[in-house]
Scaffold this active site. Structure first.
Site, PDB file in Angstrom:
ATOM      1  CB  VAL A 132      -0.929  -0.146   1.253  1.00 36.22           C
ATOM      2  CG1 VAL A 132      -1.557   1.189   1.417  1.00 36.22           C
ATOM      3  CG2 VAL A 132      -2.008  -1.124   0.889  1.00 36.22           C
ATOM      4  CG  ASP A 133       3.678   3.538   3.019  1.00 36.35           C
ATOM      5  OD1 ASP A 133       2.919   4.574   2.645  1.00 36.35           O
ATOM      6  OD2 ASP A 133       4.369   3.541   4.030  1.00 36.35           O
TER       7      ASP A 133
END
Length: 631
Positions: free
Chosen positions: A375-376
């Site tokens: 996600v990051d």
């Protein structure tokens, strides 16, 4: 133009030039992803075990390990670590130095290390990961059972604890670990050292779960459940091992490493040996060659990184440069975007198990990742390419795929995980493996949630009343600490989480006057140091409470300043002091320059991102200038 404006403009110009000078011809930034000496020790132990006598590399790694030894004979993950050293890290260093052949037990440095080890409980009190390394190389007795039996591989997804209820971050290491634990595999060479002098008692040294009848019962329950479901007890064991091996083979990256990490690759190699593969097997040789690509240089010393951070560094730096005014048409940005677009993933990874309707489109952390997005890195890469979307259909298509994947990964509780959706089993968090909550689960966390919200709120047209925002806002408000801070899982720690949460809330349409933002701002201001900066100890993550470092770091200061800029209508003295601290620290050589700002496993794995001291000051100064100093 005021003196402050000129200083900020000069500082921004200096940082931009730094990145211009350091960019590679491929468009990337290859700053070291530095950790402690554990990975260097693992590489020595691995090479010696496989009888790959690369003396040049081994000697280089030995030099770095020795350079990190403290006066009391111990090794540390970070400067202010308690007990003046880390027992497990010191055992690993001692073992690697002996196995290298370039140090002996008679050397004074080794005597000092042994004294520290024995004074702190000996091998018996090391982390279970250290004990596993010792066990597979014949230095420690295997426990009678491992809490997660190999039969876990064949339990159905509907079972309360199954293989895919473990996070992929954990599975990467647990699969080969289950194999070697099942086989109780151990191998020695003629050059293996004897570590029996590091035990403090003649009693049988044990793992944390070994004397627990409760967890032995769980182990048996999982085995028995598999037998009842499958109905072929005689073949059950072989089937489980076969599936475990196939899982590993299917998750080897093109460079030969397992999931792109040294730890999982190390364990994979030993599991293959346990299954009868020869030391010169092509799979093992390719895996070792892959680990060689993790080499970097830190202050003149060779270091083996846990993995590479190429995508992460490149996406963050690319974005920061554009925030600082470098146009998207600049060749530096064009080259970085070209690289990032090539690294967008098109394969279905394990994430699809819990996210069945989503299509690929995320980015991974490392240059070698091809099927494990997170996600990051996805939100960071999307920020970087956003300004290139207009008028470019191929970039727009890639951007849309990335946004859709990011949105699809939001957990049912409203927050965002790192790698997989809805893998936060309360049962797994209770498994008696040290740090199981970090190893086996992938829960929503404030840093990832805030950063996803910041991207979606600032760079997409998603309305603020969309459930993606309302649910994530609720999650952040629910998980705010009483003092106003948020815990950040992948950085150090409360300053990191609070920065991400405040900037995410603001971008999602939450008012500055909202109590969550106001209490967060108040907390940040309350912990500012007299020099205008901020600094947080790595002890915060393990203690689960904010612990000041006692000195300021440029990275923590940049995070805190950026959060205050986001939540403030006008600058105040505290922000002005923070700006001055950053400007005065750009060329500084304080001891805090090397202090870790990232964590991988609380108490055991910490990271010093060499890019952070440049990119986050650039981001904070650019945001301060744009918001408060426009003509």
């Amino acid at each position: 133009m005021s003196d402050e404006s000129m200083e900020i403009a000069d500082g921004i110009k200096q940082l931009i030039q730094k990145f211009r000078d350091d960019q590679t011809s491929a468009g990337t930034w290859e700053y070291p992803f530095e950790s402690s000496i554990s990975t260097d020790a693992y590489m020595i132990i691995l090479l010696r075990t496989l009888e790959i006598n690369d003396e040049e590399l081994i000697q280089e790694l030995v030099k770095r390990i020795i350079s990190k030894q403290s006066e009391n004979g111990a090794w540390k993950h970070f400067k202010d670590e308690r007990k003046n050293g880390n027992l497990s890290l010191t055992v690993e260093a001692y073992y690697a130095l002996l196995y290298s052949g370039y140090y002996s037990k008679k050397d004074e440095k080794m005597k000092e290390a042994r004294r520290f080890i024995l004074n702190n409980g000996g091998i018996e009190h090391t982390h279970f990961i250290t004990k596993i390394i010792l066990s597979v190389t014949g230095q420690h007795k295997w426990p009678s059972f491992f809490p997660l039996p190999i039969e876990l591989m064949i339990l159905p997804l509907a079972f309360p604890i199954n293989f895919y209820s473990i996070s992929v971050y954990g599975r990467a290491n647990i699969v080969p670990l289950m194999i070697v634990a099942d086989k109780k595999f151990a191998t020695k060479t003629t050059n293996s050292p004897d570590l029996s002098n590091l035990y403090t008692t003649r009693d049988d040294p044990y793992f944390s779960w070994s004397r627990s009848s409760e967890w032995r019962s769980l182990h048996s329950l999982l085995q028995d459940s598999a037998k009842k479901i499958i109905g072929i007890p005689k073949e059950l064991h072989l089937l489980s091992i076969s599936r475990a091996k196939q899982y590993m083979i299917n998750h080897i990256e093109p460079d030969g490493t397992l999931f792109g990490y040294i730890t999982s690759t190390f364990l994979m190699i030993f599991s293959l040996l346990a299954l009868g593969h020869k030391k010169n097997d092509p799979i093992i040789k390719k895996a070792v060659n892959g680990l060689y690509q993790f080499k970097t240089t830190v202050k003149g010393y060779t270091h083996i990184q846990l993995t590479t951070a190429t995508v992460w560094n490149t996406s963050l730096i690319n974005y920061a440069l554009q925030e600082a005014g470098v146009p998207a048409s600049d060749n530096m940005i064009l080259k970085a975007n070209q690289y990032l677009l090539k690294r967008q993933q098109s394969k279905y990874g394990d994430w699809v198990i819990h996210n069945k309707t989503a299509k690929p489109g995320g980015w991974g952390f490392s240059d070698v990742n091809t099927f494990q997005p997170d996600v990051d890195d996805t939100s960071a890469s999307l920020r970087a390419i956003t300004r290139a979307v207009s008028g470019n259909s191929s970039v727009k298509e890639a951007w849309n795929k990335g946004v859709n994947w990011l949105l699809s990964m939001q957990n049912d509780d409203g927050g965002w995980p790192a790698f997989e959706k809805n893998t936060n089993s309360k049962l797994l968090a209770m498994v008696p493996i040290q740090d199981s909550e970090y190893i086996l689960t992938d829960p929503s966390c404030a840093d990832l949630t805030g950063r996803a919200m910041e991207f979606l709120g600032k760079y997409t047209s998603l309305p603020h009343d969309d459930p993606a925002f309302t649910n994530s806002i609720s999650w952040l408000q629910k998980h705010q600490e009483e003092n106003g801070s948020w815990y950040g899982r992948w950085g150090i720690c409360y300053i990191y989480g609070t920065w991400a949460a405040i900037t995410g809330l603001k971008a999602s349409g939450v008012s500055t006057n909202n109590p969550s933002i106001q209490t967060g701002v108040k907390w940040l201001k309350s912990i500012q140091n007299h020099d205008g900066g901020w600094g947080e100890s790595c002890l915060s993550d393990k203690k689960k409470m904010y612990i000041p470092l006692g000195d300021s770091t440029i990275t923590h200061t940049a995070w805190a300043l950026d959060a205050l800029v986001s939540a403030s209508k006008q600058p105040d003295k505290r922000m002005e002091d923070a700006v001055q601290f950053l400007l005065q620290s750009l060329d500084g050589q304080k001891w805090t320059e090397d202090y870790p700002a990232g964590q991988g496993l609380a108490g055991s794995i910490y990271f010093h991102y060499h890019s952070y001291r440049y990119l986050f000051p650039l981001l904070a100064l650019a945001h301060y200038k744009d918001k408060f100093m426009k003509a």
